[in-house]
Design a protein around this motif. Structure first.
Motif, PDB file in Angstrom:
ATOM      1  N   VAL A  81       0.827  -1.209   0.000  1.00 11.34           N
ATOM      2  CA  VAL A  81       0.000   0.000   0.000  1.00 11.34           C
ATOM      3  C   VAL A  81       0.862   1.259   0.000  1.00 11.34           C
ATOM      4  O   VAL A  81       0.520   2.264  -0.633  1.00 11.34           O
ATOM      5  N   CYS A  84       2.241   1.687  -3.479  1.00  9.58           N
ATOM      6  CA  CYS A  84       1.195   2.207  -4.365  1.00  9.58           C
ATOM      7  C   CYS A  84       1.059   3.721  -4.200  1.00  9.58           C
ATOM      8  O   CYS A  84       0.938   4.461  -5.185  1.00  9.58           O
ATOM      9  N   ALA A  85       1.079   4.182  -2.956  1.00  6.60           N
ATOM     10  CA  ALA A  85       0.993   5.624  -2.714  1.00  6.60           C
ATOM     11  C   ALA A  85       2.196   6.340  -3.319  1.00  6.60           C
ATOM     12  O   ALA A  85       2.073   7.441  -3.882  1.00  6.60           O
ATOM     13  N   GLU A  88       1.693   6.455  -7.147  1.00 12.52           N
ATOM     14  CA  GLU A  88       0.645   7.384  -7.554  1.00 12.52           C
ATOM     15  C   GLU A  88       1.079   8.832  -7.365  1.00 12.52           C
ATOM     16  O   GLU A  88       0.715   9.713  -8.151  1.00 12.52           O
ATOM     17  N   GLU A 108      -2.506  -4.277  -8.105  1.00 14.53           N
ATOM     18  CA  GLU A 108      -2.669  -3.034  -7.349  1.00 14.53           C
ATOM     19  C   GLU A 108      -1.543  -2.052  -7.653  1.00 14.53           C
ATOM     20  O   GLU A 108      -1.773  -0.843  -7.770  1.00 14.53           O
ATOM     21  N   ALA A 112      -1.975   1.664  -9.390  1.00 14.81           N
ATOM     22  CA  ALA A 112      -1.433   2.873  -8.772  1.00 14.81           C
ATOM     23  C   ALA A 112      -0.547   3.658  -9.737  1.00 14.81           C
ATOM     24  O   ALA A 112      -0.302   4.850  -9.525  1.00 14.81           O
ATOM     25  N   HIS A 114       0.271   5.636 -13.263  1.00 16.39           N
ATOM     26  CA  HIS A 114      -0.580   6.644 -13.912  1.00 16.39           C
ATOM     27  C   HIS A 114      -1.196   6.146 -15.210  1.00 16.39           C
ATOM     28  O   HIS A 114      -2.280   6.598 -15.612  1.00 16.39           O
ATOM     29  N   GLY A 138      -5.431  -0.717  -1.819  1.00 19.52           N
ATOM     30  CA  GLY A 138      -6.239   0.218  -2.598  1.00 19.52           C
ATOM     31  C   GLY A 138      -6.930  -0.395  -3.786  1.00 19.52           C
ATOM     32  O   GLY A 138      -7.586   0.314  -4.559  1.00 19.52           O
ATOM     33  N   ARG A 142      -9.499   1.794  -6.118  1.00 25.67           N
ATOM     34  CA  ARG A 142      -9.090   2.243  -7.458  1.00 25.67           C
ATOM     35  C   ARG A 142      -9.896   1.540  -8.543  1.00 25.67           C
ATOM     36  O   ARG A 142     -10.287   2.153  -9.541  1.00 25.67           O
ATOM     37  N   ARG A 201      -3.727  10.466 -11.701  1.00 31.25           N
ATOM     38  CA  ARG A 201      -3.873   9.673 -10.477  1.00 31.25           C
ATOM     39  C   ARG A 201      -5.251   9.012 -10.404  1.00 31.25           C
ATOM     40  O   ARG A 201      -6.274   9.683 -10.481  1.00 31.25           O
ATOM     41  N   CYS A 202      -5.225   7.709 -10.211  1.00 29.11           N
ATOM     42  CA  CYS A 202      -6.470   6.943 -10.152  1.00 29.11           C
ATOM     43  C   CYS A 202      -7.342   7.394  -8.983  1.00 29.11           C
ATOM     44  O   CYS A 202      -8.566   7.355  -9.072  1.00 29.11           O
ATOM     45  N   SER A 203      -6.719   7.812  -7.897  1.00 29.93           N
ATOM     46  CA  SER A 203      -7.497   8.231  -6.729  1.00 29.93           C
ATOM     47  C   SER A 203      -8.383   9.433  -7.029  1.00 29.93           C
ATOM     48  O   SER A 203      -9.349   9.695  -6.300  1.00 29.93           O
TER      49      SER A 203
END
Length: 673
Positions: A81, A84-85, A88, A108, A112, A114, A138, A142, A201-203
């Protein structure tokens, strides 16, 4: 030990940092890989003139996800995780280039990034639900943002793999490539840079939420379906996808993490993870590491009966060339058309295309047994009367039909074309090369192997006999067979003892010995004309619908005439006594050397007896239900069959040392074959 950077190959040129995960064979995200990725990202960010980063996998695949040796243990190194952050939030575009498979944590990481490009042959998926877990970096958040509730739940709930070129996986990709992935990726990156597209960014995406009412309707539909199932993880997956739309991204991540901890600590997930690991361990067959498996392209199956036909279909469907031989050519007049019908049915179900079915049948050659065996890499005897057929020197021969085994036997759980279990019988003169050939065949067929050291007896037969003997003992004590089955159905076993007995037929069980004072109730029912499902009556009444057993009021009258009445046992005690008897039989098989490890017995129970996978097999369950409680349940049962109910010495040893059968599953020292 290799340094972390050795797990990630780093190349930089023309402003692009290429990061390739290198952890063969499937690039699992071990601690070393995670540390290597963190270091590679640090290195890339410090490069003068950095314009983009490409994340890919070295070797045969992108990444198969988490290292299953780590769940439930204290984590070390960066978590997926966190990686991934980091991806991203990277200041320049990050592109995931996918080939082979991107599964679980590997997918995942890709989400994360792009942007994503994949070979059309790549497959994407989230298998976590099969381990009683949910994605924990995530993935649920996502995925829902990108392709909505339906696509996300299609991918999450089944745990399967999806072709990159088709929905829903196609919706995760910006481009699908053929041929040279690196060249296609470089072209994709150059186009990104030329058009000035920066990080995406997927978020921050919301296209998956474009139709809120439809999203919530899909969530409600899946929630209702999941509520009818006993497993925890599917319900939690639906809740996480719902949270993706209702909560801010960071809050959704926290929700996902909390749910994952709940699942990870559950008995269900422990059982499912144990089953997955046990199947892989069983498939090694106790052979020394590095044992070479022979190449297997052409298989000969000798025999004209139903078992032979099942094996022929299974082998052809696995892509093997098949030589089908028999001493009775008339068998082919019905056998070959049945094969064609089986492939036609597979086409009808959508499991194969017409072209694939034709290709499979093209691999079949039929003839007399001797000529069919002459050029095979391995010969399987699937009917009596084939033992005299000459086999070329050096060609491995295995006996699949019932009977004594001197060297190598193969026992396919039924139905052979559908069940995944093969018990590999290691007879007294078996060689390592024969076991390696069996291993190669089972893997080629896509099945699971379990080694059994015997002259033909199987773990499945021993477990079934113990289960049925224990169930009969409870009937001796005045219990209603329907109450016994109900105790297990409510617990999740869809083929409980007496229904299973009817399905297999009572004739064989009617010959099994019982101690003085104990009854063989199958023999009694058979004598009353109740032979099981095929006879339309056994323990149950099958006359109305052969697929649906019904309780029969006449059964109690028949039984009560032969035994004293008694108060009903609580369902929990019924389960403890039947499962305890099966564990006790497993302990006997371990003590004699028939089974290599407790987990092998569990694998057989899950596949041959269809015990609920999310509960685990009997040896695993002994730890969940507590060995002391099982021992007391057996010791407290006053029954004439005392030798059967007496707990094996290993019970006391394990209880004394605070251990369970799971603690005995370390890889055993390989036996000389």
């Amino acid at each position: 030990m290799p340094e972390a950077r050795d797990a990630v190959d780093y190349r930089f040129g023309d402003g692009i940092a290429w990061l390739a995960v290198a952890n063969p064979p499937v690039n699992t995200l071990s601690r070393r890989v995670r540390e290597g990725l963190g270091a590679a990202l640090d290195r890339a960010e410090a490069e003068p003139g950095l314009k983009a980063v490409v994340l890919m996998g070295a070797g045969a695949t992108f990444s198969a996800g988490a290292d299953l040796a780590e769940p439930g243990r204290p984590s070390a190194g960066p978590a997926v995780v966190d990686l991934c952050a980091r991806l991203e939030g990277f200041p320049v575009p990050v592109v995931a280039a996918i080939h082979g498979t991107a599964l679980g944590g590997g997918l995942e990481l890709a989400l994360a990034a792009h942007y994503r490009i994949a070979l059309s042959s790549a497959r994407l998926g989230f298998p976590e639900v099969r381990l009683g877990l949910i994605p924990a970096a995530g993935g649920t958040q996502r995925l829902a943002r990108m392709i909505g509730a339906k696509g996300a739940l299609d991918m999450l709930l089944g745990g399967g793999m999806f072709a990159a070129s088709r929905a829903p996986a196609r919706g995760l990709l910006d481009a699908v490539a053929e041929g040279d992935l690196r060249a296609a990726t470089e072209g994709f990156v150059r186009q990104l840079l030329e058009t000035g597209q920066g990080p995406r960014r997927c978020s921050e995406m919301r296209q998956g939420f474009a139709e809120p009412a439809a999203y919530q309707k899909e969530v409600a539909r899946r929630r209702d379906a999941a509520a009818r199932q006993p497993e925890i993880a599917p319900r939690e997956l639906v809740a996480a996808v719902e949270a993706a739309m209702l909560l801010p991204f960071e809050a959704g991540l926290a929700f996902e993490a909390d749910v994952q901890e709940t699942c990870l600590a559950s008995d269900q997930s422990r059982a499912l993870r144990a089953a997955f690991v046990s199947e892989g361990m069983a498939g090694r067959l106790g052979l020394p590491g590095g044992t070479a498996r022979p190449a297997l392209h052409r298989l000969a199956v000798l025999g004209g009966g139903g078992l032979a036909a099942q094996l022929v279909f299974t082998a052809l469907n696995a892509g093997l060339e098949l030589r089908w031989g028999t001493i009775d050519p008339e068998a082919f007049l019905t056998g070959v058309p049945q094969l064609r019908d089986a492939f036609a049915e597979a086409v009808k179900r959508g499991a194969l295309t017409d072209e694939q079915a034709q290709d499979r049948m093209a691999g079949l050659k039929v003839g007399d047994s001797a000529s069919m065996a002459a050029d095979a890499d391995m010969v399987v005897l699937a009917a009596q009367g084939q033992g005299h057929v000459p086999v070329p020197e050096g060609t491995v021969r295995a006996v699949a039909c019932a009977g004594e085994v001197e060297a190598l036997g193969l026992r396919f759980a039924q139905p052979g074309s559908a069940s995944r279990l093969v018990e590999v019988v290691a007879g007294p003169v078996v060689s390592a090369s024969e076991l390696a050939a069996a291993q190669a065949l089972v893997r080629a067929l896509g099945k699971i192997a379990v080694r059994v050291t015997s002259r033909g007896e199987t773990i499945a037969a021993r477990l079934v006999a113990a289960c049925q003997r224990a169930a009969d003992a409870l009937v001796d004590a005045g219990q209603n067979p329907y109450d016994i089955d109900r105790a297990f159905r409510e617990w999740g076993w869809t083929r409980p003892p007496f229904e299973a007995r009817d399905r297999m037929g009572l004739r064989e069980l009617a010959t099994q010995p019982r101690a003085d004072g104990a009854r063989n109730w199958s023999a009694l029912l058979l004598g009353a004309g109740r032979g099981g499902r095929s006879a339309r009556r056994g323990v149950y009444d099958w006359t109305a619908d052969p697929s649906m057993p019904r309780e029969d009021s006449a059964l109690k009258t028949l039984l009560d005439a032969e035994r004293p009445s008694a108060a009903a046992m609580p369902p929990d005690l019924i389960r403890k006594r039947v499962l305890g008897a099966m564990v006790n039989e497993g302990a006997r098989m371990l003590a004699s050397g028939m089974a290599l490890r407790p987990s092998d017995i569990d694998v057989v129970a899950l596949h041959a007896l269809e015990m609920p996978r999310w509960r685990g097999g009997p040896m695993h369950l002994a730890g969940v239900m507590k060995l002391l409680a099982l021992r007391r349940a057996m010791e407290g049962f006053d029954h004439p069959d005392r030798a059967f109910w007496a707990p094996e010495p290993i019970f006391a040893e394990l209880v004394k040392n605070g251990r369970s059968f799971d603690d005995l599953n370390a890889e055993p020292v390989s036996r000389s074959a």
